[in-house]
Design an enzyme around this catalytic site. Structure first.
Site, short mmCIF file in Angstrom:
data_model
loop_
_atom_site.label_atom_id
_atom_site.label_comp_id
_atom_site.label_asym_id
_atom_site.label_seq_id
_atom_site.Cartn_x
_atom_site.Cartn_y
_atom_site.Cartn_z
N GLU A 248 34.53 33.83 38.78
CA GLU A 248 34.24 32.62 39.54
C GLU A 248 35.51 32.18 40.29
O GLU A 248 36.59 32.15 39.68
CB GLU A 248 33.77 31.48 38.62
CG GLU A 248 33.23 30.30 39.41
CD GLU A 248 32.68 29.19 38.51
OE1 GLU A 248 31.76 28.48 38.95
OE2 GLU A 248 33.18 29.04 37.39
N ALA B 102 38.25 27.62 30.70
CA ALA B 102 37.26 28.53 30.12
C ALA B 102 36.30 28.93 31.22
O ALA B 102 36.31 28.37 32.32
CB ALA B 102 36.53 27.87 28.95
N GLU C 125 31.06 25.04 27.98
CA GLU C 125 30.69 26.38 28.44
C GLU C 125 29.29 26.75 27.96
O GLU C 125 28.54 27.41 28.70
CB GLU C 125 31.71 27.41 27.94
CG GLU C 125 33.14 27.13 28.37
CD GLU C 125 33.28 26.78 29.84
OE1 GLU C 125 32.64 27.44 30.70
OE2 GLU C 125 34.00 25.82 30.15
N HIS D 136 26.59 25.34 30.14
CA HIS D 136 26.42 26.11 31.37
C HIS D 136 25.42 27.25 31.22
O HIS D 136 24.87 27.71 32.23
CB HIS D 136 27.76 26.71 31.80
CG HIS D 136 28.59 25.82 32.65
ND1 HIS D 136 28.13 25.21 33.79
CD2 HIS D 136 29.90 25.44 32.54
CE1 HIS D 136 29.11 24.51 34.35
NE2 HIS D 136 30.19 24.62 33.61
#
Length: 872
Positions: free
Chosen positions: A141, A276, A312, A315
């Site tokens: 990303e 992260a 995380e 997500h």
């Protein structure tokens, strides 16, 4: 072959008439040589006739490209390969027209395991014997999957990924899916094959290979959960496993959707540029964001680990299962994960009081959002470096705060029902921001969700609400808030991005002036551009009741007196917002500084560490503003304000400590021992640090504060002791505590040593933060700026690009020269103008405007600050 095309072509978007549906990837890393080979087979659907196929690729050598069709079609055709380095694309051209229909693209590729902490890169660590080991890992990303394999590197080009890794013996290899097959190869390597993923974006692909260890599996309702780490750190994994297991259960229930992967590995990476990354089934972390021992960790450190793990995992649903269509919508991924983290953490550890603690993060976002160089939360994005600029407090903290404000306005149950509708309708797909607002509005029984949120998302800034008495009524108005008048914003910063006319859901409560507020009804008014009126009667009026509003609030006249007289009847988050808003208005010049100082005197006995953290930040700027001749007055003011609080609380844990006492104690010690220059606190801190040499230990909750105090007055002996302990830590958090303490060192010779360490010894993921901390150091800042500006190109080459703005913490370089002229700020501004940072320049411009705000404050208040403090 390489060519350069028009950089305006398609706004950096790939052609839409070739659709990838499945990748079969084989990756063969060579950890010793820091290289990798690969082969891929991509199943495509061509929707219109064309002569070539274009996808993304960067820093790769590509060969043996062919195109084939279903089984009854001709032999594969060899493709010509042409690179466009500017657009990070590769074109595969066929000898004849490619007709619509399914086809398969295959190619070989090779690349370098880089040291830039992006794409497919190398991370290193040393074992207990000092031997160095290498890990190959990924960080894709936002647009770096193209550095590991040719692909359609855009979030709405979802496809299934089937991944195989060929690795050396003794190495652990993991990817997004569970391992399903291991084959011994004649080369001595093993070929590991992993289950197919769900359809997902390229930025979520992950593979990690190295001499790593994994914990035993924790089964969470059928999902296998592990923590992966370097050798010798298994004892630091239990808390992350506990937090991860809780998060999986909590989110499955909240979202009404099962976990979208077949397993979940939480992987600690020694070198990691971000906090992260939410790769589906294979989330990667900085070590300090995952590994900790609760017996030797401060409360805030545990909260950090739990929060990052929960962020995380959130997500996996909101980002991985359902993904934004393009990078302009990345804010919603991150803002929603921020909001959900707090919901989950509050359920996991309610004693953390995380919604109150989040107020500090929201304040960071509002401080940025009060600048003319702010931006709308969502705005058009074209280039990859523009994408990187969106990972900031406006995306995470302001966005998360707006979701909390919306949830409080419409009700938690209706908000959750809207989220469930959204996920069910768009699972495996891509969305625009308005899709979520429409789903929530449908559940919210016709409250104007979309109109309300559009007024906040598509324009920058936030309002200042003013409550003033008007006869027997109260008049509430809104206006745009800014720290500087528009005419005073820095030259070259462009037009103001601060908007106007927000739809503001305002929580209002009229509380009894005496006694408890239980039973007092809280109601919402939707404030538009026109003022609203209401009659509180004889009760104490609390605007922004609950403290969840994303705006500044100013009480005037008798209303302010009523609030100050009833501070003990305000909730902790309400008191925090009162302090934060009063300081923001004082910094902007819309209330007198004396009003803020008077408020500080009213905080006696306040038990919220967030309030004292806010106070510490304000006092820190006063430390820059006060004239040297008056510094003793400021220090005396701080000692008289903070000293009694520490005296009452004590240095050591007590049986009657409330849940916030450990953090409050640390904040008070740090204030007194640094800007308060309290001799007793400094002596006690040095004594406790010296006792480490006789086998004593520091209390984990106050350790960081004590180290900061020691570093502030450190000479060579104390510095060497800090550095020795930094180099031989017992765990990642201890290493961080000692490294962070170096940012408080003031001795010029020692500061020069630390700057050199940032070029050599300190990891590139950490050094930018340390230099940034030193730049905010009143004594060391000018010296460190000379180092940064003098080594600019070296630092740009050494550090990850996304961390350069973390290094440029220039807003406190507001020192005036002997003639009270801002010579240093002018030099900083001129340097930054001459060294632009492309898509990251917005963050630099924001820092320059914050510098201008601080310089204006310092120049305005320096002449009379000493006398003002003496009277406060």
């Amino acid at each position: 072959m390489s060519v350069t095309l028009n950089t305006d072509e398609s706004d950096f978007r790939l052609p839409r008439d070739v659709v990838p549906t499945r990748y079969e990837l084989t990756i063969v890393p060579d950890l010793d040589a820091a290289t990798f080979l690969g082969h891929e087979r991509i199943e495509l659907d061509v929707t219109s006739a064309r002569s070539s196929i274009v996808c993304n690729a960067a820093e790769l050598q590509i060969s043996n490209a062919t195109l084939s069709w279903p089984d009854d079609s001709p032999e594969p055709e060899v493709l010509d390969i042409c690179f466009d380095e500017d657009l990070e694309r590769v074109s595969f051209t066929a000898p004849r027209q490619i007709l619509p229909g399914p086809c398969v693209l295959e190619c070989d590729f090779a690349g370098v395991l880089n040291d830039k902490l992006r794409g497919f890169y190398r991370s290193t660590f040393r074992d207990e014997y000092g031997n160095e080991h290498v890990i190959a890992t990924t960080q894709f990303e936002s647009t770096d999957a193209r550095r590991a394999f040719p692909c359609w590197d855009e979030p709405d080009r979802k496809a299934v990924f089937s991944i195989s890794l060929e690795v050396g013996s003794g190495l652990l290899a993991i990817s997004n899916g569970a391992e399903v097959c291991a084959t011994e190869l004649s080369s001595g390597k093993r070929r590991l094959e992993f289950t197919d993923t769900i359809p997902m974006s390229t930025y979520l692909v992950a593979f990690v290979i190295g001499p790593l260890e994994a914990t035993d599996v924790v089964d969470v309702d059928g999902t296998a959960l592990r923590v992966v780490h370097t050798a010798g750190k298994a004892h630091l994994t239990a808390f992350a496993l506990e937090a991860g297991a809780h998060a999986l259960g909590y989110y499955t229930k909240y979202f009404g959707q099962p976990f979208p992967g077949d397993k979940l590995d939480l992987v600690a990476i020694p070198d990691f540029a971000w906090g992260a990354m939410e790769n589906l089934g294979c989330a990667t972390f900085r070590e300090t964001a995952l590994l900790t021992d609760p017996a030797h960790s401060a409360r805030n450190e545990l909260e950090r680990v739990a929060g990052v793990v929960e962020h995380e995992i959130a997500h996996m649903w909101f980002g991985d299962l359902v993904t934004m269509s393009w990078w302009n919508g990345i804010w919603l991924n991150e803002a929603f994960a921020t909001y959900m983290t707090l919901c989950c953490l509050d359920d996991f550890k309610p004693e953390y009081q995380c919604w109150v603690g989040f107020s500090r993060d929201r304040e960071i976002a509002l401080a940025l959002d009060g600048l003319h160089t702010t931006r709308p939360i969502e705005f058009p994005v074209r280039t990859p470096d523009e994408v990187d600029s969106m990972f900031d407090p406006l995306t995470y903290e302001k966005g998360g705060s707006l979701l909390r404000m919306l949830e409080q306005y419409i009700g938690a149950e209706r908000f959750r029902d809207g989220v469930r509708r959204y996920l069910a309708a768009h699972r495996y797909g891509n969305t625009e921001t308005t899709d979520l607002w429409d789903a929530i509005e449908e559940a919210a029984e016709e409250l104007p969700v979309r109109a309300l949120m559009d007024s906040w998302i598509f324009q920058g800034g936030h309002p200042l609400l003013t409550a003033r008495a008007d006869g027997s009524e109260v008049l509430l108005t809104q206006e745009p808030f800014s720290y500087l008048p528009a005419a005073d914003r820095p030259a070259g910063s462009g037009p103001s991005a601060i908007g106007s006319g927000w739809l503001v859901p305002v929580a209002i409560q009229a509380r009894p002036r005496n006694g408890r507020s239980a039973g007092a009804q809280r109601r919402y008014e939707l404030l538009r551009e026109q003022p609203i009126r209401f009659a509180p009667g004889q009760r104490m009026l609390v605007v922004n009741a609950g403290g969840n509003g994303v705006y500044r609030l100013r009480y005037e006249g008798g209303l302010l007196d009523g609030i100050l007289d009833g501070l003990d009847r305000l909730e902790p988050l309400e008191r925090f917002t009162l302090v934060a808003d009063t300081w923001a208005c004082a910094l902007a010049g819309s209330v007198p500084l004396g009003q803020f100082l008077a408020l500080l005197r009213r905080l006696e006995g306040d038990k919220d560490p967030s309030v004292w953290t806010m106070v510490a930040g304000a006092l820190g700027l006063l430390d820059f503003a006060v004239a040297e001749a008056d510094r003793c007055v400021l220090e005396a003011f701080i000692r008289s304000l903070i000293g009694p609080e520490l005296e009452l609380l004590g240095w050591d844990r007590r049986e009657d400590d409330d849940s916030q006492a450990p953090r409050r104690r640390a904040v008070l010690i740090a204030i007194l021992g640094t800007i308060g220059a309290d001799d007793r606190v400094r002596a006690e801190s040095r004594d406790r640090f010296a006792a480490l040499g006789q086998g004593a230990s520091l209390d984990v909750d106050t350790a960081a504060a004590i180290l900061h105090v020691v570093a502030t007055t450190a000479g060579r002996a104390e510095y060497n002791a800090l550095l020795t302990r930094f180099r031989s830590p017992s765990d990642p958090w201890e290493e961080r505590r000692y490294r962070d303490s170096l940012g408080y060192v003031r001795d010029p010779e020692l500061v020069a040593d630390i700057c050199e360490l940032c070029l050599t010894e300190i990891r590139s993921q950490d050094a930018p933060y340390l230099l940034g901390s030193l730049l905010t150091n009143r004594v060391a800042g000018p010296q460190v700026w000379e180092f940064v500006s003098g080594h600019w190109h070296t630092l740009l080459e050494r550090y990850p690009a996304n961390l350069i703005t973390r290094m440029l913490e220039i807003s406190r370089l507001c020192q005036l020269d002997s003639d009270c002229a801002p010579q240093l700020p002018r030099e900083v501004t001129e340097f930054c103008a001459a060294h632009p940072l492309g898509g990251l320049q917005r963050a630099v411009d924001q820092s320059l405007e914050r510098l201008a705000v601080n310089v204006r404050f310092v120049m305005k208040h320096r002449p009379l600050l000493g006398s003002l403090l003496a009277k406060a």
